[in-house]
Design a protein around this motif. Structure first.
Motif, PDB file in Angstrom:
ATOM      1  N   ARG A  90       0.848  -1.328  -0.126  1.00  0.00           N
ATOM      2  CA  ARG A  90      -0.064   0.108   0.044  1.00  0.00           C
ATOM      3  C   ARG A  90       0.710   1.561  -0.039  1.00  0.00           C
ATOM      4  N   LEU A  91       0.640   2.027  -0.883  1.00  0.00           N
ATOM      5  CA  LEU A  91       1.518   3.384  -0.963  1.00  0.00           C
ATOM      6  C   LEU A  91       1.388   4.255   0.087  1.00  0.00           C
ATOM      7  N   TYR A  92       2.244   4.749   0.700  1.00  0.00           N
ATOM      8  CA  TYR A  92       2.487   5.741   1.888  1.00  0.00           C
ATOM      9  C   TYR A  92       1.833   7.183   1.362  1.00  0.00           C
ATOM     10  N   GLY A  93       1.107   7.740   2.088  1.00  0.00           N
ATOM     11  CA  GLY A  93       0.783   9.209   2.139  1.00  0.00           C
ATOM     12  C   GLY A  93      -0.238   9.538   1.197  1.00  0.00           C
ATOM     13  N   LEU A  94      -1.037   8.555   0.771  1.00  0.00           N
ATOM     14  CA  LEU A  94      -1.892   9.019  -0.347  1.00  0.00           C
ATOM     15  C   LEU A  94      -3.228   7.967  -0.150  1.00  0.00           C
ATOM     16  N   ASP A  95      -4.386   8.709  -1.215  1.00  0.00           N
ATOM     17  CA  ASP A  95      -5.569   7.682  -1.026  1.00  0.00           C
ATOM     18  C   ASP A  95      -6.265   7.848  -2.580  1.00  0.00           C
ATOM     19  N   ALA A  96      -6.040   7.037  -3.260  1.00  0.00           N
ATOM     20  CA  ALA A  96      -6.903   6.953  -4.626  1.00  0.00           C
ATOM     21  C   ALA A  96      -8.128   6.413  -4.709  1.00  0.00           C
ATOM     22  N   PRO A  97      -9.233   7.014  -5.366  1.00  0.00           N
ATOM     23  CA  PRO A  97     -10.533   6.390  -5.385  1.00  0.00           C
ATOM     24  C   PRO A  97     -10.737   5.002  -5.778  1.00  0.00           C
ATOM     25  N   GLN A 121     -15.435   6.153 -11.754  1.00  0.00           N
ATOM     26  CA  GLN A 121     -14.723   6.690 -12.988  1.00  0.00           C
ATOM     27  C   GLN A 121     -13.343   7.214 -12.548  1.00  0.00           C
ATOM     28  N   TYR A 122     -13.445   8.025 -11.431  1.00  0.00           N
ATOM     29  CA  TYR A 122     -11.963   8.797 -11.037  1.00  0.00           C
ATOM     30  C   TYR A 122     -10.966   7.664 -10.424  1.00  0.00           C
ATOM     31  N   GLY A 123     -11.537   6.343  -9.954  1.00  0.00           N
ATOM     32  CA  GLY A 123     -10.587   5.298  -9.597  1.00  0.00           C
ATOM     33  C   GLY A 123     -10.123   4.943 -10.745  1.00  0.00           C
ATOM     34  N   LEU A 124     -10.767   4.490 -11.942  1.00  0.00           N
ATOM     35  CA  LEU A 124     -10.317   3.744 -12.937  1.00  0.00           C
ATOM     36  C   LEU A 124      -9.508   4.835 -13.724  1.00  0.00           C
ATOM     37  N   MET A 125      -9.389   5.920 -13.678  1.00  0.00           N
ATOM     38  CA  MET A 125      -8.470   7.060 -14.145  1.00  0.00           C
ATOM     39  C   MET A 125      -7.348   6.851 -13.325  1.00  0.00           C
ATOM     40  N   SER A 126      -7.427   6.821 -12.230  1.00  0.00           N
ATOM     41  CA  SER A 126      -6.014   6.750 -11.261  1.00  0.00           C
ATOM     42  C   SER A 126      -5.587   5.375 -11.759  1.00  0.00           C
ATOM     43  N   LEU A 127      -6.095   4.210 -11.720  1.00  0.00           N
ATOM     44  CA  LEU A 127      -5.553   2.960 -12.100  1.00  0.00           C
ATOM     45  C   LEU A 127      -4.694   3.180 -13.357  1.00  0.00           C
ATOM     46  N   ALA A 178      -4.165  10.908  -7.195  1.00  0.00           N
ATOM     47  CA  ALA A 178      -4.477  10.469  -5.674  1.00  0.00           C
ATOM     48  C   ALA A 178      -4.197  11.792  -4.837  1.00  0.00           C
ATOM     49  N   LYS A 179      -5.082  11.689  -3.756  1.00  0.00           N
ATOM     50  CA  LYS A 179      -4.889  12.678  -2.772  1.00  0.00           C
ATOM     51  C   LYS A 179      -4.079  12.467  -1.594  1.00  0.00           C
ATOM     52  N   ALA A 180      -3.295  13.535  -1.039  1.00  0.00           N
ATOM     53  CA  ALA A 180      -2.573  13.261   0.070  1.00  0.00           C
ATOM     54  C   ALA A 180      -3.570  12.795   1.158  1.00  0.00           C
ATOM     55  N   SER A 181      -2.979  11.890   1.951  1.00  0.00           N
ATOM     56  CA  SER A 181      -3.925  11.304   3.206  1.00  0.00           C
ATOM     57  C   SER A 181      -3.151  11.163   4.258  1.00  0.00           C
ATOM     58  N   HIS A 182      -3.476  11.549   5.582  1.00  0.00           N
ATOM     59  CA  HIS A 182      -2.930  11.287   6.787  1.00  0.00           C
ATOM     60  C   HIS A 182      -3.334   9.797   7.532  1.00  0.00           C
ATOM     61  N   LEU A 201      -4.670  23.338  -7.125  1.00  0.00           N
ATOM     62  CA  LEU A 201      -4.866  24.769  -7.683  1.00  0.00           C
ATOM     63  C   LEU A 201      -4.656  24.827  -9.360  1.00  0.00           C
ATOM     64  N   ASN A 202      -3.784  23.582  -9.869  1.00  0.00           N
ATOM     65  CA  ASN A 202      -3.486  23.560 -11.227  1.00  0.00           C
ATOM     66  C   ASN A 202      -4.527  22.721 -11.887  1.00  0.00           C
ATOM     67  N   LYS A 203      -5.403  22.267 -11.234  1.00  0.00           N
ATOM     68  CA  LYS A 203      -6.578  21.254 -11.745  1.00  0.00           C
ATOM     69  C   LYS A 203      -5.912  20.292 -12.758  1.00  0.00           C
ATOM     70  N   ASN A 204      -4.788  19.392 -11.827  1.00  0.00           N
ATOM     71  CA  ASN A 204      -4.342  18.294 -12.441  1.00  0.00           C
ATOM     72  C   ASN A 204      -5.012  17.186 -12.277  1.00  0.00           C
ATOM     73  N   GLY A 205      -4.864  16.325 -13.061  1.00  0.00           N
ATOM     74  CA  GLY A 205      -5.602  14.927 -13.031  1.00  0.00           C
ATOM     75  C   GLY A 205      -7.569  15.031 -12.633  1.00  0.00           C
ATOM     76  N   ILE A 206      -7.602  14.195 -11.566  1.00  0.00           N
ATOM     77  CA  ILE A 206      -9.144  14.194 -11.358  1.00  0.00           C
ATOM     78  C   ILE A 206      -9.558  15.637 -10.949  1.00  0.00           C
ATOM     79  N   TYR A 207      -8.641  16.572 -10.503  1.00  0.00           N
ATOM     80  CA  TYR A 207      -9.048  17.914 -10.239  1.00  0.00           C
ATOM     81  C   TYR A 207      -9.641  18.685 -11.231  1.00  0.00           C
ATOM     82  N   LEU A 208      -9.235  18.135 -12.618  1.00  0.00           N
ATOM     83  CA  LEU A 208      -9.781  18.773 -13.860  1.00  0.00           C
ATOM     84  C   LEU A 208     -11.449  18.697 -13.550  1.00  0.00           C
TER      85      LEU A 208
END
Length: 213
Positions: A90-97, A121-127, A178-182, A201-208
């Motif tokens: 499991r990757l540190y520090g993040l969470d993907a849909p 849909q966002y999860g499949l984009m991340s994948l 993916a978003k940063a996660s604690h 801020l830059n609307k990268n990836g899912i934030y578009l």
């Protein structure tokens, strides 16, 4: 987006198989990303972007591992290059849909107020992003913090270093997949939060498509 139209699309999406979802929403997508081996050939060994990860106190290094399967944007099955052992990390520090309807998907839906269909849909984009920059067969180095080795499900937590010297965790957050996660502490949490802020801020990836997921 019209709310009624959005809900209808989400309903239709939930009734597609995972394979159909992938073909419909991910196959047409193209990323400005070279393969790990191409980036490795262009990289400068004296400017290794992952150097800071090797300097984390108590870091444990595992070499000669290969990605066997990408489960979603934050989980991988890896195997030894010269052995038979396999494990899930499991990757540190993040969470993907999520890419499957599940209890966590329902929790994410309640927190974000985004319909489950859209979250899928966002999860499949991340994948798909991970599959393009770190497909099965990619040789990786696994770094684990000695004091924070396992998640709740006893999966090994890790930073994944690609052949290019880049960190997969960092790429996912910086590019908005993916978003940063604690949820699980790691030494890079503060830096990952900053990367997440700039990705939004830059609307990268899912934030578009959304400001929150």
């Amino acid at each position: 987006m019209n709310k009624k139209h959005c809900c209808l699309d989400s309903y239709k999406f939930l009734h597609l198989s995972l394979h159909e979802q992938y073909i419909k929403y991910c196959k047409p997508m193209k990323y400005k990303a070279s393969t790990p081996n191409e980036r490795a050939s262009k990289g400068n060994a004296s400017e290794n972007p992952s150097f800071k990860y090797f300097q984390i106190p108590g870091i444990c290094t595992e070499t000669f591992w290969i990605i066997e399967r990408v489960l979603d944007g934050d989980s991988l099955i890896v195997k030894e290059e010269f052995g038979k052992d396999t494990k899930e990390i499991r990757l540190y520090g993040l969470d993907a849909p999520e890419v499957h309807l599940s209890r966590k998907m329902r929790e994410d839906e309640a927190k974000s107020r985004i319909p489950a269909g859209l979250l899928l849909q966002y999860g499949l984009m991340s994948l798909d992003y991970v599959l393009q920059i770190a497909p099965p067969g990619t040789r990786i180095t696994i770094l684990t913090e000695r004091k924070n080795q396992l998640d709740f499900w006893l999966r090994q937590l890790a930073y994944v270093i690609l052949p290019s010297g880049e960190c997969l965790n960092e790429l996912l957050i910086a590019n908005g997949w993916a978003k940063a996660s604690h949820s699980y502490y790691c030494s890079m949490n503060a830096e990952y939060q900053s990367l997440n802020f700039h990705a939004k801020l830059n609307k990268n990836g899912i934030y578009l498509h959304t400001n929150i997921f």
